[in-house]
Design a protein around this motif. Sequence first.
Motif, short mmCIF file in Angstrom:
data_model
loop_
_atom_site.label_atom_id
_atom_site.label_comp_id
_atom_site.label_asym_id
_atom_site.label_seq_id
_atom_site.Cartn_x
_atom_site.Cartn_y
_atom_site.Cartn_z
N ARG A 26 0.84 -1.21 0.00
CA ARG A 26 0.00 0.00 0.00
C ARG A 26 0.87 1.26 0.00
O ARG A 26 0.58 2.22 -0.69
CB ARG A 26 -0.92 0.00 1.23
CG ARG A 26 -2.02 -1.04 1.17
CD ARG A 26 -3.09 -0.76 2.22
NE ARG A 26 -4.04 -1.85 2.33
CZ ARG A 26 -4.01 -2.78 3.27
NH1 ARG A 26 -3.07 -2.73 4.20
NH2 ARG A 26 -4.91 -3.73 3.31
N ASP A 125 -10.94 -4.82 -11.16
CA ASP A 125 -10.98 -3.61 -10.35
C ASP A 125 -10.77 -2.39 -11.23
O ASP A 125 -10.07 -2.46 -12.25
CB ASP A 125 -9.89 -3.66 -9.27
CG ASP A 125 -10.13 -4.74 -8.23
OD1 ASP A 125 -11.29 -5.18 -8.10
OD2 ASP A 125 -9.16 -5.15 -7.56
N GLN A 127 -10.15 2.12 -11.27
CA GLN A 127 -9.56 3.23 -10.52
C GLN A 127 -10.15 4.55 -11.02
O GLN A 127 -10.34 4.74 -12.23
CB GLN A 127 -8.05 3.22 -10.72
CG GLN A 127 -7.31 4.33 -10.01
CD GLN A 127 -5.82 4.22 -10.26
OE1 GLN A 127 -5.17 3.29 -9.81
NE2 GLN A 127 -5.28 5.16 -11.00
N GLN A 238 -6.39 6.81 -0.95
CA GLN A 238 -7.40 6.14 -1.75
C GLN A 238 -8.45 5.47 -0.88
O GLN A 238 -8.21 5.14 0.28
CB GLN A 238 -6.76 5.13 -2.70
CG GLN A 238 -6.12 3.93 -2.03
CD GLN A 238 -5.52 2.96 -3.03
OE1 GLN A 238 -5.25 3.29 -4.17
NE2 GLN A 238 -5.31 1.72 -2.61
N ARG A 240 -11.50 2.30 -1.10
CA ARG A 240 -12.01 1.16 -1.86
C ARG A 240 -13.53 1.07 -1.71
O ARG A 240 -14.05 1.07 -0.60
CB ARG A 240 -11.37 -0.14 -1.37
CG ARG A 240 -11.84 -1.38 -2.17
CD ARG A 240 -11.09 -2.62 -1.70
NE ARG A 240 -11.56 -3.04 -0.39
CZ ARG A 240 -12.55 -3.91 -0.18
NH1 ARG A 240 -13.18 -4.46 -1.22
NH2 ARG A 240 -12.89 -4.25 1.05
N ASP A 256 -13.84 -4.26 -7.58
CA ASP A 256 -13.91 -3.10 -6.68
C ASP A 256 -13.48 -1.83 -7.42
O ASP A 256 -12.79 -1.89 -8.45
CB ASP A 256 -13.01 -3.31 -5.46
CG ASP A 256 -13.42 -4.53 -4.64
OD1 ASP A 256 -14.63 -4.86 -4.66
OD2 ASP A 256 -12.54 -5.13 -4.01
N TYR A 258 -11.40 1.73 -6.84
CA TYR A 258 -10.46 2.44 -5.99
C TYR A 258 -10.49 3.92 -6.37
O TYR A 258 -10.14 4.29 -7.49
CB TYR A 258 -9.05 1.88 -6.12
CG TYR A 258 -8.92 0.50 -5.50
CD1 TYR A 258 -8.50 0.36 -4.18
CD2 TYR A 258 -9.23 -0.65 -6.22
CE1 TYR A 258 -8.40 -0.90 -3.60
CE2 TYR A 258 -9.13 -1.91 -5.65
CZ TYR A 258 -8.71 -2.03 -4.34
OH TYR A 258 -8.61 -3.27 -3.75
#
Length: 390
Positions: A26, A125, A127, A238, A240, A256, A258
Motif C-alpha cells: 500500500r 478492479d 480506478q 485512496q 475502496r 472493486d 479504488y
Amino acid sequence: MAKRDFYEILGVSKTATDVEIKKAYRKLSKKYHPDINKEPDAEDKFKEVSEAFEILSDPQKRAAYDQYGHSSTDPNFGAGGGGFGGFQDFGGGGFGGFEDIFESFFGGGGGGRSNASNAPRQGADLQYTLDLSFNEAIFGLEKNIRFNREDECSTCHGSGAKPGTHPETCTKCHGSGTINVERQTPLGRMMSRQTCDECQGTGKMIKEKCGTCSGSGRMMKSHAVKVNVPAGVENGQQMRLAGQGEAGYNGGPYGDLYVIFRVEDSPIFEREGSEIYYKETISIVQAALGDEIEVPTVHGRVKLRIPAGTQTGTTFRLRGKGAPKLRTNTNGDQHVTVVVETPVNLSEDQKEVLRQFGTLTGGKAVVEQEEGFFDKVKDAFSSGNKKKRK
C-alpha cells in the motif's frame, strides 16, 4: 537485466507476514502511482511493486518463488520441458501432485476438478481519480461520480443468449471447458489437456446470440456512484468501494473501485497531515509593543495575541484549528509564523522618530544609507575607473 528480488522490491524480509507485505505494498503503490508520481520511472516502479505483491500475497505462488525464484513466474513453468523437474509440491495433500501430473498428460484421472475458465471469477478492479478543493478535503463531503465500466448485459442478463433461449452444453467438451489432445513427445505418444477450441473454455455454446451484446453477455455502461469523502483526507490517499468495479465472469462478483483523491493546494495555507501552517505579516510597531490580531483558519477567523517584543519567525500554535484526524474526533493544530515587516519609503518625520529611538536605546551609531545596493555598486565601479585614468 536480472530482475530484482520481490522481497527487496517491497522492502520486507523473507519471513514477513501477510499483513507486513500488504502494508508495504500500500505504501509503495501510493508512492509510485502514475497519477500521483510524475517521475519518468514511476510507472515502471509501480508495475514492479504490483508484480511483487501479486506473487508474495498468494501463498502458493510465494512458496514456488521461495523455492525456484523468478523462474516460477514464467508462464511455462512446470510444463514439463526437460523431464519432470519443473513440477513441485508432490506430497502436499496425499497424492494431489501426482494426480495433477496424471490429469495434465492423460486427461481425467482421479482429480475430477472443474476447469478454471468456466468457474465463477470476480470482475476487474477499476480506478477513479477524484479532484477535491483544499476545504473539501478538510471537511469531507458527498460527491456523485460517473464513469464507464463493463457491466452485465441488460438484455440477456449476462447469459449471452437471445431472450427466450439459453446457452447449451458444449458437445465437444461436454461442458468441462477442456479437451484431451494426443501429442507426440520424447517419451512417446501422450494425452494432454487443453482449453476447448469450440466453446473457448466456457463449457457452453450459444446458438442464438443476444443482439445487444453479440453473445458476450457484457456491455459498456455509464455507472454512477456516491462517494462519501471522509473529513481530513490527504492528496494521494485512496478509498475502496467494494463491488463497484466491472462485472464478474460466469456469475462471479463485481470487482472493486479504488477512488484516489487529488487535493488542490490552498493559496494561503500549507498542510502536513492534520497540521496546517500559515504566515502572518505584522508591523515593527506591533512586534515591539504587542497587539491582538485576527488570523484566518480553515474554521474561520480567530484572535491571536502578539506579545510585546515578538521577533520575526516566531511561531504560535492554535490548538484544534488544524485539519481533522482520520478515524478520530480530534483536529490537528494550526501554526502561525509571524514575519515582521520593515517599513520603507519613510517620511522625514518618521526617520526623525527612529533616530530619537536609536538615541534613547543607546545603541550603536547608525550610518544612514540613502542609496540602494545597485546604486552603490554603480558608484564603486565609476570610482574605480577614475583611479585607473589617473
